[in-house]
Design a protein around this motif. Structure first.
Motif, mmCIF file in Angstrom:
data_model
loop_
_atom_site.group_PDB
_atom_site.id
_atom_site.type_symbol
_atom_site.label_atom_id
_atom_site.label_comp_id
_atom_site.label_asym_id
_atom_site.label_seq_id
_atom_site.Cartn_x
_atom_site.Cartn_y
_atom_site.Cartn_z
ATOM 1 N N UNK A 167 0.828 -1.209 0.000
ATOM 2 C CA UNK A 167 0.000 0.000 0.000
ATOM 3 C C UNK A 167 0.861 1.257 0.000
ATOM 4 N N UNK A 168 1.964 1.215 0.725
ATOM 5 C CA UNK A 168 2.818 2.384 0.827
ATOM 6 C C UNK A 168 3.434 2.785 -0.513
ATOM 7 N N UNK A 169 3.650 1.812 -1.405
ATOM 8 C CA UNK A 169 4.241 2.144 -2.707
ATOM 9 C C UNK A 169 3.191 2.228 -3.812
ATOM 10 N N UNK A 202 9.994 -0.636 3.087
ATOM 11 C CA UNK A 202 10.449 -1.776 3.882
ATOM 12 C C UNK A 202 9.657 -1.800 5.178
ATOM 13 N N UNK A 203 9.103 -2.947 5.521
ATOM 14 C CA UNK A 203 8.323 -3.080 6.750
ATOM 15 C C UNK A 203 8.510 -4.454 7.350
ATOM 16 N N UNK A 251 8.081 3.538 5.317
ATOM 17 C CA UNK A 251 7.589 4.673 4.534
ATOM 18 C C UNK A 251 8.115 4.535 3.116
ATOM 19 N N UNK A 252 7.426 5.143 2.115
ATOM 20 C CA UNK A 252 7.924 5.068 0.732
ATOM 21 C C UNK A 252 9.207 5.862 0.559
ATOM 22 N N UNK A 253 10.138 5.297 -0.186
ATOM 23 C CA UNK A 253 11.452 5.898 -0.416
ATOM 24 C C UNK A 253 11.772 5.796 -1.903
ATOM 25 N N UNK A 254 12.244 6.898 -2.496
ATOM 26 C CA UNK A 254 12.653 6.874 -3.899
ATOM 27 C C UNK A 254 14.097 6.399 -3.992
ATOM 28 N N UNK A 287 3.242 8.493 9.167
ATOM 29 C CA UNK A 287 3.643 7.312 9.923
ATOM 30 C C UNK A 287 2.692 6.186 9.567
ATOM 31 N N UNK A 288 3.213 4.975 9.463
ATOM 32 C CA UNK A 288 2.406 3.792 9.166
ATOM 33 C C UNK A 288 2.577 2.813 10.324
#
Length: 289
Positions: free
Chosen positions: A46-48, A76-77, A94-97, A165-166
Motif C-alpha cells: 500500500x505504501x508504494x 520496507x516493513x 515509509x515510501x522511499x525513492x 507514519x504507518x
C-alpha cells in the motif's frame, strides 16, 4: 532485457518472493505458501501504491541488498531494520525513492525475523498455479534469491501513499497463540492437555517457513499407535514423536501422520512469523467458533 528490473547484490540468509500464496491446491499436494506476515506485506504494498497481493520480497534476519536498473519507489516493513540508499540512512516503514543504479541495503533485523520489501509495480516473476510465491517445501515458484539474480518489475504505478507514519505491530516479546483443541486431542493424556496450555515454551531456532518449532516439556500420548496420514491445515499444531508441538506455517505439508492437538487462530499467525528464536511462547485454549 528491460530496465524495469532489480539486480540482487546481496541475497541474505534467506530472501524469497512472496504474495498471497496459492490456496486451494491442497488436493494436489501443493501448500498455500505466501508471505508469513501477510499484514506487513500488504502494508508495504500500500505504501508504494501496489495492490495488496502484489509480489514482494520476504527477508529472513539478515536482510538483502538490491540495485534497481530504473528509478523505483520502495518501502520496507515487517521486522524493524536499518535501510540505506548508497550508504545514506532512509526511512523504514515509509515510501522511499531509489534512483537507477543506486544501492538499496536492507539491513539485519533489529527485532523480529522477517522484513518485507515492496517495489512500485511489484515483482513480475512468472506465476505458478496463480501465484508468484516461493514454496520451499514443494519447490514451486522462483528459487530463493541468490547473488547476481535479476528480478523483473511490473508496470509503473501511480504516486505512492502519502503518510507521516504507518503503524506496524512490534515483534512479540511473548508469543501468545490461541488454539482450538482437536481433532486429535484424544491421543494425549489429560496431564498433557493441561500442560499444553499451561507450560511455558520457547520458539526454537529450528523454526522455518514450514513450521514454528518449540522448546519445552514434551507432551505425553495416551495412544501410542500409528496414525494414518490425514490432511493438514494452516496453523495446525502437530506433535511429533519428541513430544514438542510444531505450528504449521505457510509452506507446511498438506498431509501428515502425527496427531494434531489443536489449530491456532489464523489472526495469531503473523506474530508467529516475527517471533525470534528464544521468544517465550504460550498456547491458550479457546472455544470453537
Amino acid at each position: 532485457m528491460t530496465d524495469r528490473a532489480l539486480a540482487v547484490v546481496r541475497a541474505g540468509a534467506l530472501t524469497t518472493v512472496q504474495d498471497r500464496g496459492r490456496p486451494g491446491h491442497a488436493h494436489l499436494g501443493v501448500p498455500r505458501s505466501g508471505a508469513l506476515d501477510a499484514p506487513a506485506a500488504a502494508l508495504v504494498n500500500r505504501l508504494v501504491g501496489n495492490r495488496p497481493g502484489a509480489a514482494v520480497l520476504e527477508t529472513t534476519l539478515t536482510g538483502c541488498a538490491l540495485r534497481p536498473r530504473c528509478e523505483v519507489t520502495v518501502a520496507v516493513g515487517g521486522a524493524p531494520c536499518p535501510v540505506t540508499v548508497d550508504g545514506r540512512p532512509v526511512a523504514w516503514g515509509a515510501p522511499v525513492r531509489v534512483p537507477a543504479g543506486s544501492l538499496l541495503d536492507v539491513g539485519a533485523a533489529t527485532s523480529g525475523v522477517r522484513s518485507y520489501v515492496a517495489v512500485g509495480g511489484g515483482l513480475a516473476v512468472e506465476r505458478v498455479l496463480g501465484s508468484r510465491s516461493t514454496d520451499l517445501l514443494s519447490g514451486l515458484g522462483p528459487p530463493p534469491l541468490s547473488d547476481g539474480a535479476v528480478l523483473p518489475l511490473g508496470c509503473r504505478v501511480p504516486s505512492p501513499a502519502r503518510v507521516d507514519i504507518a503503524p506496524q505491530p512490534a515483534p512479540p516479546a511473548e508469543l501468545v497463540l490461541r488454539v482450538s483443541l482437536g481433532p486429535r486431542d484424544d491421543w494425549f493424556t489429560r496431564r498433557a492437555l493441561r500442560g499444553f496450555t499451561t507450560h511455558a515454551y520457547r520458539v526454537s531456532s529450528a523454526s522455518n517457513r514450514i513450521g514454528l518449532r518449540t522448546e519445552g516439556p514434551a507432551l505425553e500420548r495416551a495412544l501410542t499407535g500409528e496414525l494414518a496420514s490425514e490432511g493438514m491445515v494452516l496453523g495446525a499444531v502437530q506433535v511429533p514423536p519428541d513430544g514438542r508441538p510444531v505450528v504449521f506455517l505457510a509452506d507446511h505439508p498438506t498431509t501428515g501422520g502425527y496427531p494434531v492437538i489443536g489449530v491456532v487462530r489464523a489472526a495469531d499467525l503473523p506474530a508467529a512469523a516475527q517471533a525470534a528464536p528464544g521468544t517465550p511462547l504460550r498456547f491458550v485454549a479457546v472455544r470453537h467458533r
